[in-house]
Design a protein around this motif. Structure first.
Motif, PDB file in Angstrom:
ATOM      1  N   GLY A   1       0.814  -1.204   0.000  1.00  0.00           N
ATOM      2  CA  GLY A   1       0.000   0.000   0.000  1.00  0.00           C
ATOM      3  C   GLY A   1       0.846   1.251   0.000  1.00  0.00           C
ATOM      4  O   GLY A   1       2.079   1.191   0.154  1.00  0.00           O
TER       5      GLY A   1
ATOM      6  N   PRO B   1      -3.567  -0.416  -2.944  1.00  0.00           N
ATOM      7  CA  PRO B   1      -4.458   0.537  -2.277  1.00  0.00           C
ATOM      8  C   PRO B   1      -3.701   1.772  -1.818  1.00  0.00           C
ATOM      9  O   PRO B   1      -2.526   1.681  -1.430  1.00  0.00           O
TER      10      PRO B   1
ATOM     11  N   VAL C   1      -3.651  -1.211   5.399  1.00  0.00           N
ATOM     12  CA  VAL C   1      -3.456  -2.578   4.906  1.00  0.00           C
ATOM     13  C   VAL C   1      -3.774  -3.620   5.973  1.00  0.00           C
ATOM     14  O   VAL C   1      -4.085  -4.777   5.648  1.00  0.00           O
TER      15      VAL C   1
ATOM     16  N   GLU D   1      -9.343  -4.617   4.254  1.00  0.00           N
ATOM     17  CA  GLU D   1      -8.211  -4.744   3.341  1.00  0.00           C
ATOM     18  C   GLU D   1      -7.562  -6.129   3.457  1.00  0.00           C
ATOM     19  O   GLU D   1      -7.124  -6.712   2.461  1.00  0.00           O
TER      20      GLU D   1
ATOM     21  N   ARG E   1      -9.706  -8.381   1.457  1.00  0.00           N
ATOM     22  CA  ARG E   1      -9.468  -8.215   0.020  1.00  0.00           C
ATOM     23  C   ARG E   1      -8.174  -8.889  -0.410  1.00  0.00           C
ATOM     24  O   ARG E   1      -8.123  -9.579  -1.433  1.00  0.00           O
ATOM     25  N   ARG E   2      -7.139  -8.710   0.382  1.00  0.00           N
ATOM     26  CA  ARG E   2      -5.827  -9.261   0.019  1.00  0.00           C
ATOM     27  C   ARG E   2      -5.810 -10.780   0.074  1.00  0.00           C
ATOM     28  O   ARG E   2      -5.218 -11.441  -0.784  1.00  0.00           O
TER      29      ARG E   2
END
Length: 406
Positions: free
Chosen positions: A136, A177, A388, A393, A396-397
């Motif tokens: 990020g 991001p 992050v 997040e 998502r990762r």
């Protein structure tokens, strides 16, 4: 669609990454979860590659506990502190340890296309030769920022930047991001993360450079306000003079005591013959900045010292109102004008202690930033890390919510 990692998993990860080598029994106490829940979450985090072992801890009579650590080497984040006239960049591991820094001269008034082009080139240079994945990027801008949208809103010293999609552009460019905030908020965040004793405190972090702004910390968290505009003290009216500010109003603190104001007043003093030192520097360079005022003051020039002392007095009078209103534990000062040292700092302290309510100043500390010029990049790094390691997040990762182990 990602639903966000469970709160207790995020809590366990936060407890590990904000401490050095913590044991699993300590996590039970810190997170307030059962041993089975903590054990399951630790196992999941290890499987994701986020946690590793850090050896054995001291035994309390039984088996020595294994200590855990964040696998900081698993990725890097980038922090960018873009000011009015310069930009600092840093790449850091997932624990926030800065691995490399760089600096680039910019003029934020050149507009977003040119300035962000330099940001992109600077980030590329920092990342050249690194194989570790980038998780990020955090960036601070010298003006009001809509944090949720990731863009500046009507910034007084940033012509052409209003509602420019900074986050969208950088996210598309680097495929990671991106989080955007006001540069002084990032100074405040940097101070918080660099000083373990600041946890839970109320602070005001003030940057006095080309402009003036403040970052507010309430109970150990940066307070951004309803729309992200909290702390914009540079445009508080402090005088009934007709000095026009770049925001269009008159008599603003920034227009009277900021770095650009010091440079303007220094030019007038030099041309009037009231300062041989400033006149010589103006002749040599063709212009003056607030740094020239500092140099002249260090050489004993009385006119330059008077300029800095007056700026400190005006800033201090404004801060006195904020101190009485907010009652912080500390006021932290940073920025190029504060680098003038006691010429400004002493005047600020005198005005605050003289004009604030006694109860508000009973234990108040007013001090320069311990991070100096690096505070903004430290804050930008931690802005990215906070992002992050958020539940959404992480989801998502890593592709969704992990299952709770039995």
């Amino acid at each position: 669609m990602p639903t966000g990692f469970p709160d207790d998993l995020v809590d366990v990860l936060h407890a590990v990454r904000t401490r050095t080598d913590v044991s699993q029994p300590e996590l039970v106490r810190l997170c307030g979860s059962s041993r089975s829940i903590v054990a399951a979450r630790v196992a999941e985090l290890r499987e994701l590659g986020l946690l590793g072992e850090a050896g054995l801890g001291p035994s309390t009579g039984g088996r020595a506990p294994r200590r855990l650590r964040l696998r900081a080497e698993a990725g890097v984040v980038v922090g960018v502190d873009a000011g009015a006239s310069g930009m600092r960049l840093a790449v850091a591991d997932l624990a926030g340890r800065v691995l490399e820094r760089s600096e680039v001269d910019i003029d934020v008034a050149d507009g977003p296309e040119l300035v962000l082009g330099r940001v992109e080139a600077g980030v590329e240079e920092l990342l050249t030769g690194r194989d570790t994945p980038v998780w990020g990027l955090g960036i601070g801008l010298p003006g009001p920022v809509d944090v949720a949208a990731g863009l500046p809103v009507a910034p007084p010293i940033m012509p052409g930047w209003d509602r420019y999609p900074v986050r969208a552009r950088l996210a598309e460019r680097f495929g990671v991001p991106v989080w955007v905030d006001n540069d002084v908020n990032l100074l405040a965040l940097g101070e918080l993360r660099a000083d373990p004793t600041a946890a839970g405190q109320d602070l005001i972090c003030v940057k006095v450079g080309t402009g003036i702004g403040a970052g507010l910390v309430s109970n150990g968290r940066v307070h951004r306000g309803a729309n992200g505009g909290a702390g914009d003290i540079g445009h508080i009216a402090v005088t009934d003079t007709h000095v026009v500010c770049r925001c269009g109003n008159v008599g603003c603190l920034e227009a009277v005591a900021g770095g650009a104001a010091l440079a303007r007043d220094a030019r007038e003093i030099a041309r009037s013959g009231r300062s041989e030192v400033l006149a010589a520097r103006l002749d040599a360079h063709g212009s003056l900045s607030h740094a020239d005022v500092t140099v002249a003051a260090e050489h004993g020039d009385p006119a330059a010292r008077a300029l800095l002392a007056e700026a400190g007095r005006v800033i201090g009078a404004t801060l006195a109102t904020l101190v009485s209103f907010y009652n912080p534990a500390r006021v932290v000062l940073s920025g190029g004008v504060v680098a003038a040292g006691d010429h400004v700092l002493a005047a600020v302290r005198e005005a605050v202690y003289r004009r604030s309510l006694p109860l508000a100043t009973r234990t108040l500390r007013i001090e320069p930033s311990a991070l100096g010029a690096t505070g903004g990049t430290v804050g930008a790094v931690h802005l990215a890390l906070d992002g992050v390691f958020s539940g959404d997040e992480l989801s998502r990762r890593f592709g969704g919510e992990p299952a709770l182990a039995n």
